[in-house]
Design a protein around this motif. Structure first.
Motif, PDB file in Angstrom:
ATOM      1  N   GLY A 126     -13.141 -14.677-101.755  1.00 51.68           N
ATOM      2  CA  GLY A 126     -14.188 -15.089-102.671  1.00 51.68           C
ATOM      3  C   GLY A 126     -15.504 -15.383-101.990  1.00 51.68           C
ATOM      4  N   LEU A 127     -15.558 -15.211-100.674  1.00 53.02           N
ATOM      5  CA  LEU A 127     -16.827 -15.383 -99.958  1.00 53.02           C
ATOM      6  C   LEU A 127     -17.861 -14.386-100.481  1.00 53.02           C
ATOM      7  N   PRO A 128     -19.122 -14.787-100.556  1.00 50.27           N
ATOM      8  CA  PRO A 128     -20.171 -13.809-100.887  1.00 50.27           C
ATOM      9  C   PRO A 128     -20.197 -12.710 -99.824  1.00 50.27           C
ATOM     10  N   ASP A 129     -20.533 -11.504-100.212  1.00 53.05           N
ATOM     11  CA  ASP A 129     -20.521 -10.374 -99.284  1.00 53.05           C
ATOM     12  C   ASP A 129     -21.382 -10.621 -98.048  1.00 53.05           C
ATOM     13  N   GLU A 130     -22.480 -11.324 -98.213  1.00 57.97           N
ATOM     14  CA  GLU A 130     -23.360 -11.550 -97.063  1.00 57.97           C
ATOM     15  C   GLU A 130     -22.731 -12.510 -96.044  1.00 57.97           C
ATOM     16  N   GLU A 131     -21.745 -13.299 -96.474  1.00 50.71           N
ATOM     17  CA  GLU A 131     -21.078 -14.231 -95.570  1.00 50.71           C
ATOM     18  C   GLU A 131     -19.899 -13.605 -94.832  1.00 50.71           C
ATOM     19  N   VAL A 132     -19.331 -12.542 -95.378  1.00 49.77           N
ATOM     20  CA  VAL A 132     -18.115 -11.950 -94.808  1.00 49.77           C
ATOM     21  C   VAL A 132     -18.303 -11.507 -93.357  1.00 49.77           C
ATOM     22  N   PRO A 133     -19.364 -10.723 -93.013  1.00 53.51           N
ATOM     23  CA  PRO A 133     -19.527 -10.309 -91.613  1.00 53.51           C
ATOM     24  C   PRO A 133     -19.705 -11.481 -90.654  1.00 53.51           C
ATOM     25  N   VAL A 134     -20.392 -12.543 -91.105  1.00 50.92           N
ATOM     26  CA  VAL A 134     -20.614 -13.713 -90.259  1.00 50.92           C
ATOM     27  C   VAL A 134     -19.285 -14.397 -89.947  1.00 50.92           C
ATOM     28  N   PHE A 139     -14.557 -15.607 -86.472  1.00 47.69           N
ATOM     29  CA  PHE A 139     -13.104 -15.641 -86.395  1.00 47.69           C
ATOM     30  C   PHE A 139     -12.587 -14.789 -85.231  1.00 47.69           C
ATOM     31  N   VAL A 140     -13.172 -13.617 -85.048  1.00 42.72           N
ATOM     32  CA  VAL A 140     -12.716 -12.732 -83.976  1.00 42.72           C
ATOM     33  C   VAL A 140     -13.019 -13.337 -82.608  1.00 42.72           C
ATOM     34  N   ILE A 141     -14.174 -13.985 -82.456  1.00 47.55           N
ATOM     35  CA  ILE A 141     -14.493 -14.657 -81.191  1.00 47.55           C
ATOM     36  C   ILE A 141     -13.453 -15.739 -80.886  1.00 47.55           C
ATOM     37  N   LEU A 142     -13.119 -16.542 -81.896  1.00 48.82           N
ATOM     38  CA  LEU A 142     -12.112 -17.584 -81.718  1.00 48.82           C
ATOM     39  C   LEU A 142     -10.762 -16.970 -81.355  1.00 48.82           C
ATOM     40  N   LEU A 143     -10.375 -15.912 -82.064  1.00 51.02           N
ATOM     41  CA  LEU A 143      -9.088 -15.270 -81.836  1.00 51.02           C
ATOM     42  C   LEU A 143      -9.003 -14.691 -80.423  1.00 51.02           C
ATOM     43  N   ALA A 144     -10.064 -14.028 -79.991  1.00 48.16           N
ATOM     44  CA  ALA A 144     -10.077 -13.442 -78.647  1.00 48.16           C
ATOM     45  C   ALA A 144      -9.961 -14.528 -77.581  1.00 48.16           C
ATOM     46  N   ALA A 145     -10.652 -15.644 -77.793  1.00 48.46           N
ATOM     47  CA  ALA A 145     -10.601 -16.739 -76.822  1.00 48.46           C
ATOM     48  C   ALA A 145      -9.203 -17.348 -76.749  1.00 48.46           C
ATOM     49  N   LEU A 146      -8.590 -17.585 -77.908  1.00 58.92           N
ATOM     50  CA  LEU A 146      -7.253 -18.184 -77.932  1.00 58.92           C
ATOM     51  C   LEU A 146      -6.212 -17.260 -77.311  1.00 58.92           C
ATOM     52  N   ILE A 147      -6.265 -15.982 -77.675  1.00 61.89           N
ATOM     53  CA  ILE A 147      -5.282 -15.029 -77.159  1.00 61.89           C
ATOM     54  C   ILE A 147      -5.460 -14.823 -75.663  1.00 61.89           C
ATOM     55  N   SER A 148      -6.704 -14.742 -75.209  1.00 63.51           N
ATOM     56  CA  SER A 148      -6.957 -14.579 -73.773  1.00 63.51           C
ATOM     57  C   SER A 148      -6.461 -15.784 -72.985  1.00 63.51           C
ATOM     58  N   ALA A 149      -6.684 -16.987 -73.544  1.00 61.60           N
ATOM     59  CA  ALA A 149      -6.228 -18.195 -72.870  1.00 61.60           C
ATOM     60  C   ALA A 149      -4.701 -18.230 -72.791  1.00 61.60           C
ATOM     61  N   ASP A 150      -4.045 -17.894 -73.892  1.00 59.83           N
ATOM     62  CA  ASP A 150      -2.582 -17.854 -73.906  1.00 59.83           C
ATOM     63  C   ASP A 150      -2.058 -16.820 -72.921  1.00 59.83           C
ATOM     64  N   ALA A 151      -2.702 -15.671 -72.900  1.00 64.08           N
ATOM     65  CA  ALA A 151      -2.272 -14.602 -71.999  1.00 64.08           C
ATOM     66  C   ALA A 151      -2.437 -15.014 -70.545  1.00 64.08           C
ATOM     67  N   GLY A 152      -3.505 -15.750 -70.250  1.00 64.79           N
ATOM     68  CA  GLY A 152      -3.719 -16.213 -68.885  1.00 64.79           C
ATOM     69  C   GLY A 152      -2.583 -17.105 -68.414  1.00 64.79           C
ATOM     70  N   ILE A 153      -2.097 -17.967 -69.301  1.00 70.22           N
ATOM     71  CA  ILE A 153      -0.951 -18.821 -68.966  1.00 70.22           C
ATOM     72  C   ILE A 153       0.279 -17.946 -68.716  1.00 70.22           C
ATOM     73  N   GLY A 154       0.404 -16.876 -69.503  1.00 70.77           N
ATOM     74  CA  GLY A 154       1.583 -16.022 -69.414  1.00 70.77           C
ATOM     75  C   GLY A 154       1.681 -15.223 -68.130  1.00 70.77           C
ATOM     76  N   THR A 155       0.575 -15.074 -67.409  1.00 71.44           N
ATOM     77  CA  THR A 155       0.608 -14.288 -66.172  1.00 71.44           C
ATOM     78  C   THR A 155       0.974 -15.121 -64.945  1.00 71.44           C
TER      79      THR A 155
END
Length: 217
Positions: A126-134, A139-155
């Protein structure tokens, strides 16, 4: 005279992914990949123009595998969480490539499938279309940071992990209460970075989704 074997793109990517299981993106090179394949670098440059393009292709295969047999189910938040957990699991099996994903943008089929589904889920909120890309970008920046951090622990190998835990115990439990009063007070309850990461991952995602939900008119 027998000609040099021509390697298929998928075979090259398979070997690159295997090399990246035991080495990071910095030490990985087209020369090392060529040596593992028993060929020379020039033959690989017929498939990929440079190392970055090759790494992007390997990462995109991870994302393609994560999106395999995916079907959107539930409301928009359930769809977003399902996507995040799929990516988290996929990169958990190839932790060296999580950092590559965070560093190099991918434009392959796997990346497009992920982007399409995430954008559709956010739009369904239900977000306005102009808000969706933002919101997508945040969200993708947060996801990449979390996954990278988790992966770093895994190595980290078990010996390194135990050594790090010992340093953590010394730093926290041995804190001088006069100089570090808060740290000394909470010392026995503070968890190391490697603890309960899955629960923390899901909790941070939930908080981000709640923030997005608050933006919906």
């Amino acid at each position: 005279m027998t000609g040099r074997r021509r390697w298929e793109t998928e075979e090259i990517l398979d070997t690159a992914a295997e090399l990246l299981r035991t080495s990071d993106a910095e030490s990985f090179s087209v020369r090392k990949l060529a040596a593992a394949l028993g060929t020379d670098s020039s033959s690989l440059y017929r498939h990929f123009r440079n190392k970055t393009e090759l790494l992007r292709a390997v990462v995109d295969r991870i994302m393609l595998a994560a999106m395999d047999d995916y079907r959107p189910e539930g409301d928009w938040k359930q769809r977003v969480i399902a996507l995040a957990l799929r990516l988290h699991a996929a990169f958990g099996e190839q932790p060296q490539l999580a950092v590559v994903w965070g560093r190099y943008a991918s434009s392959g089929s796997g990346s497009r499938l992920f982007m399409e589904e995430l954008l559709q889920a956010l739009r369904a909120s239900g977000l306005p279309d102009e808000e969706v890309p933002v919101r997508y970008h945040r969200f993708v920046i947060l996801l990449a940071a979390l996954i990278s951090a988790d992966a770093g622990i895994g190595t980290i190998n078990p010996d390194e992990y135990e050594q790090g835990m010992e340093f953590f115990r010394v730093a926290v439990l041995g804190a001088d209460p006069e100089r570090f009063p808060a740290l000394a007070h909470f010392a026995r309850d503070i968890r190391p970075l490697g603890a309960d990461r899955r629960a923390a991952f899901e909790e941070i995602l939930a908080a981000q989704l709640a923030h997005i939900e608050a933006q919906i008119p």
